[in-house]
Design a protein around this motif. Structure first.
Motif, mmCIF file in Angstrom:
data_model
loop_
_atom_site.group_PDB
_atom_site.id
_atom_site.type_symbol
_atom_site.label_atom_id
_atom_site.label_comp_id
_atom_site.label_asym_id
_atom_site.label_seq_id
_atom_site.Cartn_x
_atom_site.Cartn_y
_atom_site.Cartn_z
ATOM 1 N N LEU A 39 0.835 -1.186 0.000
ATOM 2 C CA LEU A 39 0.000 0.000 0.000
ATOM 3 C C LEU A 39 0.879 1.248 0.000
ATOM 4 O O LEU A 39 1.799 1.384 0.802
ATOM 5 N N ALA A 40 0.594 2.170 -0.918
ATOM 6 C CA ALA A 40 1.395 3.388 -1.037
ATOM 7 C C ALA A 40 1.279 4.211 0.236
ATOM 8 O O ALA A 40 0.233 4.229 0.884
ATOM 9 N N PRO A 41 2.345 4.941 0.609
ATOM 10 C CA PRO A 41 2.291 5.730 1.854
ATOM 11 C C PRO A 41 1.150 6.731 1.876
ATOM 12 O O PRO A 41 0.486 6.900 2.897
ATOM 13 N N GLU A 42 0.914 7.421 0.738
ATOM 14 C CA GLU A 42 -0.151 8.416 0.742
ATOM 15 C C GLU A 42 -1.521 7.778 0.915
ATOM 16 O O GLU A 42 -2.418 8.355 1.542
ATOM 17 N N LEU A 43 -1.687 6.563 0.373
ATOM 18 C CA LEU A 43 -2.960 5.878 0.537
ATOM 19 C C LEU A 43 -3.111 5.353 1.961
ATOM 20 O O LEU A 43 -4.218 5.302 2.505
ATOM 21 N N GLU A 44 -2.006 4.968 2.582
ATOM 22 C CA GLU A 44 -2.026 4.557 3.982
ATOM 23 C C GLU A 44 -2.546 5.692 4.866
ATOM 24 O O GLU A 44 -3.358 5.484 5.769
ATOM 25 N N VAL A 45 -2.086 6.909 4.578
ATOM 26 C CA VAL A 45 -2.555 8.078 5.323
ATOM 27 C C VAL A 45 -4.042 8.310 5.058
ATOM 28 O O VAL A 45 -4.817 8.619 5.978
ATOM 29 N N GLY A 46 -4.474 8.154 3.806
ATOM 30 C CA GLY A 46 -5.878 8.350 3.482
ATOM 31 C C GLY A 46 -6.783 7.361 4.184
ATOM 32 O O GLY A 46 -7.866 7.729 4.671
ATOM 33 N N VAL A 47 -6.376 6.100 4.260
ATOM 34 C CA VAL A 47 -7.173 5.089 4.959
ATOM 35 C C VAL A 47 -7.283 5.444 6.441
ATOM 36 O O VAL A 47 -8.363 5.361 7.041
ATOM 37 N N PHE A 48 -6.179 5.846 7.048
ATOM 38 C CA PHE A 48 -6.198 6.218 8.469
ATOM 39 C C PHE A 48 -7.162 7.378 8.697
ATOM 40 O O PHE A 48 -7.978 7.339 9.629
ATOM 41 N N ARG A 49 -7.088 8.403 7.855
ATOM 42 C CA ARG A 49 -7.936 9.570 8.055
ATOM 43 C C ARG A 49 -9.403 9.251 7.806
ATOM 44 O O ARG A 49 -10.289 9.837 8.441
ATOM 45 N N ALA A 50 -9.666 8.343 6.891
ATOM 46 C CA ALA A 50 -11.058 7.939 6.662
ATOM 47 C C ALA A 50 -11.610 7.221 7.891
ATOM 48 O O ALA A 50 -12.721 7.511 8.342
ATOM 49 N N VAL A 51 -10.847 6.269 8.435
ATOM 50 C CA VAL A 51 -11.300 5.552 9.633
ATOM 51 C C VAL A 51 -11.429 6.509 10.809
ATOM 52 O O VAL A 51 -12.331 6.383 11.643
ATOM 53 N N GLU A 52 -10.552 7.498 10.872
ATOM 54 C CA GLU A 52 -10.579 8.467 11.968
ATOM 55 C C GLU A 52 -11.889 9.248 11.984
ATOM 56 O O GLU A 52 -12.371 9.648 13.051
ATOM 57 N N GLU A 53 -12.482 9.467 10.816
ATOM 58 C CA GLU A 53 -13.727 10.216 10.741
ATOM 59 C C GLU A 53 -14.957 9.359 11.018
ATOM 60 O O GLU A 53 -16.037 9.896 11.268
ATOM 61 N N LEU A 54 -14.805 8.042 10.962
ATOM 62 C CA LEU A 54 -15.954 7.163 11.123
ATOM 63 C C LEU A 54 -16.281 6.957 12.595
ATOM 64 O O LEU A 54 -15.422 7.062 13.473
ATOM 65 N N ALA A 55 -17.528 6.651 12.855
ATOM 66 C CA ALA A 55 -17.989 6.376 14.210
ATOM 67 C C ALA A 55 -18.565 4.964 14.251
ATOM 68 O O ALA A 55 -18.619 4.261 13.248
ATOM 69 N N GLY A 56 -18.992 4.547 15.427
ATOM 70 C CA GLY A 56 -19.586 3.225 15.567
ATOM 71 C C GLY A 56 -18.553 2.160 15.860
ATOM 72 O O GLY A 56 -17.350 2.409 15.904
ATOM 73 N N GLU A 57 -19.038 0.950 16.075
ATOM 74 C CA GLU A 57 -18.176 -0.156 16.476
ATOM 75 C C GLU A 57 -17.722 -1.015 15.313
ATOM 76 O O GLU A 57 -16.798 -1.801 15.466
ATOM 77 N N ARG A 58 -18.370 -0.886 14.162
ATOM 78 C CA ARG A 58 -18.041 -1.779 13.051
ATOM 79 C C ARG A 58 -17.535 -0.970 11.862
ATOM 80 O O ARG A 58 -18.252 -0.149 11.309
#
Length: 661
Positions: A593-612
């Motif tokens: 996984l490219a570094p920039e995409l790794e950052v994008g995945v982290f930031r997307a999960v960071e914005e999500l709520a809930g348990e799943r």
């Protein structure tokens, strides 16, 4: 008037480019449509005929498409640069995040294994002391010796294979705490991740029943249903309670594990007792293979990211089909520009060819321009489709000579040659140059102004066309080579970082294991020694002391190493999920996984709520699924748009974020 029109055009181009760089794709398309409509209205107001107004609309649309694509490309480059900068900063804290992730994993392992065994030892010894029945005391001592030996091995770092559904049978059979157990299992098989999670549910429920409802009757069911697997453990409540034996993180950690498998967990009082119920999605087909997401880790170096589990799904069509938001938009823009510069220009006043010839040349222009859409994916077929229009003109079926037609549309072939150089082997590019030279030279040689030996003229003109076409291919070769070198450097840097982080993870695991051997292992040895002497009170004291020590160790392991939040990496994502007690299910292989995409995945999960939350790693990109509030959805929309991806929303705040590779 001409200068005013020129300034209006420049203003419109600047406005469109700014919208493409700063705004989302939808806003940019709206701005482009407005500018095209304005240009068409201006042409109509000035009294131009309908075909000229149509030519203005086509030309404005083609130019707007290119400006839009250039702005979108700049937006993606800016997003990539910012993400790479964030990843470079995060590398300084990557070791800290990996160490946190290792500690959290080991905390889960210790709680799930050693705490369960030590609790069973303590409750069994306490119950045997209260009953004057020698056989029960002997059974408790025997169980204490065996369980303490297993606990010692687990505390010392030994690992076992991930349990399956059959292991639940053994778990229930070996449960030595007093109280009747009614057990029923109709599920024959499940995926490794769900089987391991179901095992954890039963084990945690048994342990809690021993702590808080000693002597209660237990009912355990592992049932298969249509598309689901249900695990339910109920007790009738009991008089004896050993709440001081708990570690305080059992059910919260269990909820995270169940959610990571796509399931739900409920726990609470029920008719005087307590019920724990977990529901998992269980496909009716064969169970997918893959490592389990929970339970003891395999021997060897600890991984530095989340464990990929489950089969790779197919990406949802509404997201994967959003080509106009991603990199393929440039191909579409080129095709639109090619149509505009040929069809649109021919319709303008004074255009060549004349508007009356539009019905003949229009289809040929479209056939010549549209293959640019496939210029990267199907370059050979794309070039063949482009060149196919010239034999039609050579046969005299068009009002424009073939040579004029070639000179008018030659730049489209040059764009295709650039794609050959940037994305494909050089052998194919050389053949493509030869093909363009031969067809273009023949089209020019058959022109009305050519005299003499046309074969010789064809050879000379073919060589000239090939020579003039070669720079476009060479430019693609240079750009493709630079891109390949950049990717190779990023891969080498990523591999170097992964090796360093693997060493950090290994060292942290060894450090923790050494600490465990020096503390909690001694209590397990004390239990074994006391059981060998037949002293139930000493067994009970040693088990309680071991649980107290284990509780302190778990608190230490769950304490973050740094004061700041986790860095935007995959290891940081694991820490983020654990701290939020959110179940993040990783599907597919995240390797490469490219570094920039790794950052994008982290930031997307960071914005999500809930348990799943589900993160699916697909060949074309990464799909992140979860729930998000309204404001978070706007930020996710901007995030996905910056990566050339898309956001889809559903009921109950469900969102899907698509980040293309």
């Amino acid at each position: 008037m001409t200068s005013v029109l020129l300034w209006c055009v420049l203003l419109g181009v600047a406005l469109l480019y700014g919208a493409a760089v700063r705004g989302t794709a939808g806003i940019t398309v709206a701005v482009a449509a407005g500018l095209v409509a304005a240009a068409t209205v201006v042409a109509a107001v000035r009294g131009w005929p309908p075909e000229a107004s149509a030519g203005v609309a086509l030309s404005a649309g083609g130019v707007g498409a290119v400006v839009w694509a250039l702005g979108r490309a700049h937006r993606r480059r800016r997003t990539r640069r910012e993400a790479l900068a964030a990843h470079r900063v995060a590398r300084a804290r990557a070791g800290e995040a990996v160490a946190d992730a290792v500690r959290l994993r080991m905390a889960a392992e210790l709680h799930d294994t050693a705490a369960h065994r030590l609790t069973g030892i303590a409750v069994g010894a306490a119950s045997a002391r209260l009953v004057a029945y020698p056989a029960l005391g002997e059974s408790a001592l025997r169980h204490a010796g065996e369980a303490a030996g297993l606990a010692r091995a687990e505390l010392a770092g030994a690992r076992a294979a991930a349990p399956g559904l059959a292991a639940i049978d053994t778990l229930v059979e070996d449960w030595a705490v007093p109280g009747g157990v009614r057990y029923r299992r109709t599920a024959a098989a499940a995926s490794p991740e769900i089987a391991a999670a179901a095992y954890r549910v039963v084990r945690e429920a048994l342990t809690n029943a021993a702590r808080y409802a000693t002597g209660a009757r237990l009912e355990i069911a592992v049932l298969a249903g249509p598309g689901r697997l249900t695990v339910e453990v109920s007790d009738t409540g009991g008089g004896g309670k050993h709440g001081d034996l708990g570690t305080g993180h059992g059910l919260s950690g269990l909820a995270t594990t169940v959610a990571a498998c796509g399931g739900t967990l409920t726990a609470g009082p029920d008719t005087g007792g307590w019920t724990v119920r977990a529901a998992f999605p269980a496909p009716t087909g064969p169970a997918p293979t893959g490592p389990a997401p929970t339970g003891p880790a395999p021997t060897g170096p600890a991984p530095i990211g989340p464990a990929p589990i489950g089969p790779v799904p197919a990406g949802p069509a509404p997201l994967r089909g959003a080509w106009w938001r991603g990199r393929r938009a440039w191909d579409a823009a080129l095709a639109g520009l090619a149509v505009a510069l040929t069809m649109g220009a021919s319709l303008l006043p004074g255009g060549t060819p004349a508007p009356r010839d539009f019905l003949v040349l229009g289809p040929l222009f479209v056939l010549h321009a549209l293959p640019l859409w496939w210029r990267v994916r199907r370059p050979g077929w794309s070039l063949a489709a482009m060149l196919s229009i010239y034999p039609v003109a050579m046969a005299g079926w068009t009002p424009t000579p073939a040579g004029d037609l070639f000179l008018w549309a030659w730049w489209v072939e040059l764009a295709q040659l650039y794609a050959f150089g940037a994305h494909h082997p050089r052998r194919k590019g050389v053949l493509a140059i030869v093909a363009v030279g031969l067809v273009g030279g023949l089209a020019l040689a058959l022109g009305p102004g050519i005299s003499g030996n046309r074969t010789a003229v064809w050879a000379v003109l073919a060589a000239a066309v090939a020579l003039l076409s070669a720079p476009a291919w060479a430019a693609g070769v240079l750009v493709g080579g630079a891109r390949a070198r950049r990717r190779a450097a990023e891969t080498a840097e990523r591999d170097l970082l992964r090796g360093r982080l693997a060493d950090v993870a290994r060292g942290e695991r060894e450090r923790i294991a050494e600490g465990l051997r020096g503390t909690a292992v001694r209590h397990a040895d004390a239990v074994v020694a006391a059981a060998g002497k037949g002293d139930l009170q000493a067994v009970l004291d040693a088990a309680r002391a071991g649980i107290d020590t284990l509780r302190r160790l778990l608190d230490e392991l769950r304490r973050p190493a740094g004061a700041d939040g986790p860095p935007p990496t995959l290891a940081g994502l694991e820490v983020l999920a654990a701290r939020r007690q959110a179940g993040v299910r990783h599907v597919g292989d995240f390797g490469g996984l490219a570094p920039e995409l790794e950052v994008g995945v982290f930031r997307a999960v960071e914005e999500l709520a809930g348990e799943r939350i589900t993160v699916s790693y697909l060949p074309e990109g990464v799909l992140v699924e979860g729930t998000a509030a309204r404001r978070a959805r706007r930020r996710l929309h901007a995030l996905a748009d910056g990566y050339g991806g898309a956001l889809a929303t559903g009921g109950r705040d469900d969102v899907r974020v698509w980040l293309p590779r």
